[in-house]
Design a protein around this motif. Sequence first.
Motif, PDB file in Angstrom:
ATOM      1  N   ASN A 162      34.729  25.128  38.203  1.00  0.00           N
ATOM      2  CA  ASN A 162      33.901  24.770  37.052  1.00  0.00           C
ATOM      3  C   ASN A 162      32.795  23.830  37.503  1.00  0.00           C
ATOM      4  OD1 ASN A 162      35.377  25.857  34.450  1.00  0.00           O
ATOM      5  ND2 ASN A 162      36.988  25.057  35.789  1.00  0.00           N
ATOM      6  N   PHE A 163      31.794  23.684  36.665  1.00  0.00           N
ATOM      7  CA  PHE A 163      30.645  22.859  37.011  1.00  0.00           C
ATOM      8  C   PHE A 163      31.027  21.383  37.087  1.00  0.00           C
ATOM      9  CE2 PHE A 163      28.762  26.607  34.950  1.00  0.00           C
ATOM     10  CZ  PHE A 163      27.806  26.974  35.885  1.00  0.00           C
ATOM     11  N   GLY A 164      30.829  20.781  38.267  1.00  0.00           N
ATOM     12  CA  GLY A 164      30.862  19.332  38.397  1.00  0.00           C
ATOM     13  C   GLY A 164      32.207  18.647  38.327  1.00  0.00           C
ATOM     14  N   ALA A 729      33.014  29.297  36.325  1.00  0.00           N
ATOM     15  CA  ALA A 729      32.542  29.036  34.969  1.00  0.00           C
ATOM     16  C   ALA A 729      31.174  29.679  34.759  1.00  0.00           C
ATOM     17  CB  ALA A 729      32.470  27.540  34.713  1.00  0.00           C
ATOM     18  N   VAL A 730      30.966  30.205  33.556  1.00  0.00           N
ATOM     19  CA  VAL A 730      29.696  30.862  33.204  1.00  0.00           C
ATOM     20  C   VAL A 730      29.055  30.058  32.083  1.00  0.00           C
ATOM     21  CG1 VAL A 730      28.610  32.947  32.323  1.00  0.00           C
ATOM     22  CG2 VAL A 730      30.556  33.130  33.894  1.00  0.00           C
ATOM     23  N   GLU A 731      27.845  29.578  32.330  1.00  0.00           N
ATOM     24  CA  GLU A 731      27.130  28.763  31.350  1.00  0.00           C
ATOM     25  C   GLU A 731      25.906  29.510  30.846  1.00  0.00           C
ATOM     26  OE1 GLU A 731      26.395  24.327  31.903  1.00  0.00           O
ATOM     27  OE2 GLU A 731      24.354  25.127  32.125  1.00  0.00           O
ATOM     28  N   ILE A 732      25.741  29.537  29.521  1.00  0.00           N
ATOM     29  CA  ILE A 732      24.611  30.224  28.896  1.00  0.00           C
ATOM     30  C   ILE A 732      23.900  29.220  27.989  1.00  0.00           C
ATOM     31  CG2 ILE A 732      23.882  32.230  27.552  1.00  0.00           C
ATOM     32  CD1 ILE A 732      26.955  33.159  28.127  1.00  0.00           C
ATOM     33  N   ALA A 744      28.988  29.225  38.256  1.00  0.00           N
ATOM     34  CA  ALA A 744      29.400  28.105  39.108  1.00  0.00           C
ATOM     35  C   ALA A 744      29.472  28.503  40.578  1.00  0.00           C
ATOM     36  CB  ALA A 744      30.757  27.573  38.638  1.00  0.00           C
ATOM     37  N   ARG A 745      29.957  29.702  40.878  1.00  0.00           N
ATOM     38  CA  ARG A 745      30.112  30.102  42.276  1.00  0.00           C
ATOM     39  C   ARG A 745      28.779  30.457  42.932  1.00  0.00           C
ATOM     40  NH1 ARG A 745      35.042  30.242  44.227  1.00  0.00           N
ATOM     41  NH2 ARG A 745      36.766  30.242  42.741  1.00  0.00           N
TER      42      ARG A 745
END
Length: 754
Positions: A162-164, A729-732, A744-745
């Motif tokens: 995940n991010f961060g 993780a996928v952020e939109i 994230a990857r």
Amino acid sequence: MTCLFWDLYYSGTRCESLTFRSMVGLALSMTLGGVVILHLPQLPDLGMLSMLVPAAIFGFTSPRLRILSGFTLGLWLTAAAATREMDFRLPAGTQAEMVVIGMVTGLPSSSDKVHRFQFRVMEGDLAGRRLRLSWRAPESDLVPGQWWRLTVRIKAPSGSLNFGIFDYEKWLFLKRIHGTGYVLVSPAPVLIDDDAALVDRIRYKVRERLRSVVQKGSIGTFLALSLGDTSQLERRHWDILNRTGTTHLLIVSGLHIGLIASICFLVFRFLGVGIFRVISLTVVFTTAYALLAGWGLPVQRAFIMTLVFLVCRYFSRYVVLSFQLAVACVCVVVLDPLATLGNGFWLSFGAVCALLLALSGRVDNKKDLTRWISSSLHAQWVVFLCLLPVLGFTNFQLPLGSMFVNLVAIPAVGMLLVPLLLVSLLVLAVFPPLGQSLLELCSLLATLLWGFLETAAALDLVAGVRQFALISCLVSLTGIAILLAPRGLLPRWPGLLLFLIILAPARQLNEGDLRLTFLDVGQGLSVLLESAHGFQLYDAGPTFGTTFSAANQMVIPSLRRAGGRGVEHLIISHKDNDHAGGLQDILEKVPVGRVIRYGDCAKKWISDNVKFRTFSVLASHPGMVTSENDRSCLLSISTHGFQVLLTGDIEARAEYALLDSGSGTVDVMSVPHHGSNSSSTPALLNRLKPGLAVVSSGYQNRFNHPDPVVVDRYRKRSTLILNTASSGAVEILFTREGYRLSEARRNRRRIWRR
């Protein structure tokens, strides 16, 4: 602290400034070389780097080239260590059943009847690899040094990303774990041999002895302080430590090593032993404790610094603390080139550097007691200031009360609890009744300590901050350096401005904007939705016994990273563990305005001009026989003309009911039921026509989600389909201009990530 004592107590001939500058430059340049290698997306060619090593060694003869030579040497050492680890790692995608013969290493841990341990393979194709295995209810206790023939199902190191927040794959790489898996009960495991000549065996016996005589409430504290084994600390303990800024207290650190060295040196000196024997005995006892404590990175740093002092003391040389710190840094990087990858490296060396900057060379005319109190207050103030940006960057919270808590806790642990505990262990081996009495006294001190920390944590002197960039952290630390510089050297006001940059508000979302993040929680679902001033959460991810909770390890840290202290609405689609498992953890640790559950989820609300609607498509069919999946609570979101649909685990029957309800097209949707072939019917996809669909599933999950047939259905309709198992993780981010996608990857490639 011990080294500060040495420097203040003894005087003699100082090292030459050239040697001092060279060592500090070598430490910085080698560290920088290691950092560069470990932040590349892929490893450089080791052969090419090896060709530069002779030139780097020759460069040490020239003062102008020493920095460049150190940097090159750091590059080569780190690249060589990383290449070796990657060669030993099981190839990505590996998942196999095989027989391995090897030895149990480290300290095994257990919870929920599952034993976890490290296993070094000694024979066969995997010889030399270190595996992290779990074994449910073994017939006999696992003891370090035992040789076993085990049938295991193993796979390449992998984890959620995940991010961060915490990167499990990085942790495995840093710990040199080359594969993970579990032991199969058939064919039966066979104990082959027993090698008792191990330091880990001694540590194991000490642990078991403590378990047999210490009450349960104190055992976790005692194991952490004496053996560096934190596996017995409960979640509530870590929460208290994080909220009070005292995590360092229960990690065997330089403070403990320094304490042991100081006591040994002064006792043997008091007994009139010759200086050579004093130094030798001090080294022996300090080494024994360092090995007993697990030889962690802070222990290595303090041990090397102490060793440098003792050697120089024998030859009547006075060496400044900066030189000792630089030598320790070089030795740590040479012994473990991957050490710079861990936060412990930077926290350990950074704290000592801060004390050096603030305390070294200061003239203090106060008397002994007054000087000691003044120095303690000043030291705590320095560490408090320097750790604020670091803790904000790594933990997304600022423990504002940590300075005052540490003023009490550090002396209590360092001067009372740790010495008494170590003495108790020695006495326990010689005269058990007296040893047990001393341990009871230690238990009383530990109880009082935890009571004090719980009271401090209850005051809630913690400020949450949104994750800021690394450059902001470095700028803030630069400001602190200016604030701590000697008076008159630099004006203080620029330092204050630079320090406060971490409190500058990050770029906020505008009204109507929405940041939607499909968190990588493994085989489960949790979606975090952030608008201009609020947060919503759809599902809480899975939990497995007491050892794993997606809520604790992924969801809550992701919320804090985004600057959230609570959520307005928590929607639980249905009661399956992979969606609702983390519900209780979230309710205990995060303020929740309203919980919307399956069965009663017909709700509407608007937050920051983003429209939300929860509903169940089978709510109007109470007599229909349906599964729990089909009764999932769905979430529809509308903002800036975009439509988003989160579908829970609905299957074909609910999908047809959704079509009957007149649902229109969507821009983004979650793939129903993790991509199972029981869902995502052609009729649904033809109606919704999503531009982007996201599957939330675990890597190499046992259900084989998503089904290739389902993936093909989306692709045939020109839908971009992503999977958290491969994308992380996928952020939109939805704005008036459109939506932007981040994975994230793919965001930051690293050598250890699959």
